[in-house]
Write an enzyme that holds these catalytic residues in place. Structure first.
Site, PDB file in Angstrom:
ATOM      1  N   PRO A  26       0.705  -1.353  -0.137  1.00  0.00           N
ATOM      2  CA  PRO A  26      -0.181  -0.005  -0.102  1.00  0.00           C
ATOM      3  C   PRO A  26       0.891   1.381   0.116  1.00  0.00           C
ATOM      4  O   PRO A  26       0.488   2.371  -0.553  1.00  0.00           O
ATOM      5  CB  PRO A  26      -0.960  -0.139   1.187  1.00  0.00           C
ATOM      6  CG  PRO A  26      -0.735  -1.534   1.695  1.00  0.00           C
ATOM      7  CD  PRO A  26       0.578  -1.986   1.353  1.00  0.00           C
ATOM      8  N   TYR A  27       2.033   1.214   0.708  1.00  0.00           N
ATOM      9  CA  TYR A  27       2.896   2.560   0.778  1.00  0.00           C
ATOM     10  C   TYR A  27       3.562   2.760  -0.464  1.00  0.00           C
ATOM     11  O   TYR A  27       3.661   3.973  -0.892  1.00  0.00           O
ATOM     12  CB  TYR A  27       3.612   1.986   2.010  1.00  0.00           C
ATOM     13  CG  TYR A  27       4.451   3.307   2.248  1.00  0.00           C
ATOM     14  CD1 TYR A  27       3.945   4.634   2.807  1.00  0.00           C
ATOM     15  CD2 TYR A  27       5.872   3.681   2.219  1.00  0.00           C
ATOM     16  CE1 TYR A  27       4.773   5.786   3.161  1.00  0.00           C
ATOM     17  CE2 TYR A  27       6.401   4.780   2.453  1.00  0.00           C
ATOM     18  CZ  TYR A  27       5.858   5.844   3.117  1.00  0.00           C
ATOM     19  OH  TYR A  27       6.608   6.902   3.501  1.00  0.00           O
ATOM     20  N   SER A  28       4.248   1.897  -1.431  1.00  0.00           N
ATOM     21  CA  SER A  28       4.992   2.283  -2.424  1.00  0.00           C
ATOM     22  C   SER A  28       4.104   3.022  -3.517  1.00  0.00           C
ATOM     23  O   SER A  28       4.444   3.863  -4.097  1.00  0.00           O
ATOM     24  CB  SER A  28       5.258   0.792  -3.204  1.00  0.00           C
ATOM     25  OG  SER A  28       6.264   0.446  -2.353  1.00  0.00           O
ATOM     26  N   SER A  30       1.559   4.852  -2.943  1.00  0.00           N
ATOM     27  CA  SER A  30       1.171   6.292  -2.483  1.00  0.00           C
ATOM     28  C   SER A  30       2.298   7.264  -2.715  1.00  0.00           C
ATOM     29  O   SER A  30       2.350   8.353  -3.245  1.00  0.00           O
ATOM     30  CB  SER A  30       0.945   6.415  -0.962  1.00  0.00           C
ATOM     31  OG  SER A  30       1.967   6.064  -0.180  1.00  0.00           O
TER      32      SER A  30
END
Length: 120
Positions: A26-28, A30
């Site tokens: 999920p972070y990459s 964003s």
């Protein structure tokens, strides 16, 4: 900034936005979105005098990783060709440069500060 005909925007998107990393699904994306917004808005504002660039640092000495276990930190450092994490002062120098009036021909750029191309 548009009304004045000059401005410098410096966004931050950490390196995983360019390369991805396991366990950061999920972070990459964003971070990739910040990179793509920088590129798009940089092009959109290119003739307005407002320049938009981004910095994509690899791991640095921040409060975020202050609690990183010594073993994990050693592994991260082993992936960095320079053999160390970056210092905040080093990142700040790049921000100061990109936010200055010395930069007049860069917009939509994403500047790695990655200590040798580390993927962490």
């Amino acid at each position: 900034m548009r009304e004045r005909g000059w401005g410098q925007v410096v966004n931050f998107a950490i390196r995983v936005g360019k390369d991805g990393n396991p366990g950061l699904g999920p972070y990459s994306p964003s971070q990739a979105a910040v990179i793509e917004v920088t590129k798009s808005v940089g092009k959109e504002l290119a003739t307005s005098g407002v320049l938009v660039n981004a910095i994509a640092p690899a791991v640095t000495t921040t409060l975020t990783n202050a609690d990183t276990s010594p073993d994990t930190l050693a592994h991260i450092i082993s992936l960095i060709p320079m053999g160390r994490v970056g210092r905040l002062e080093e990142v700040a120098e790049l921000v100061a440069f990109l936010a200055s009036d010395r930069v007049s021909f860069s917009t939509g750029g994403v500047y790695d500060i990655s200590w040798g191309g580390a993927i962490c």
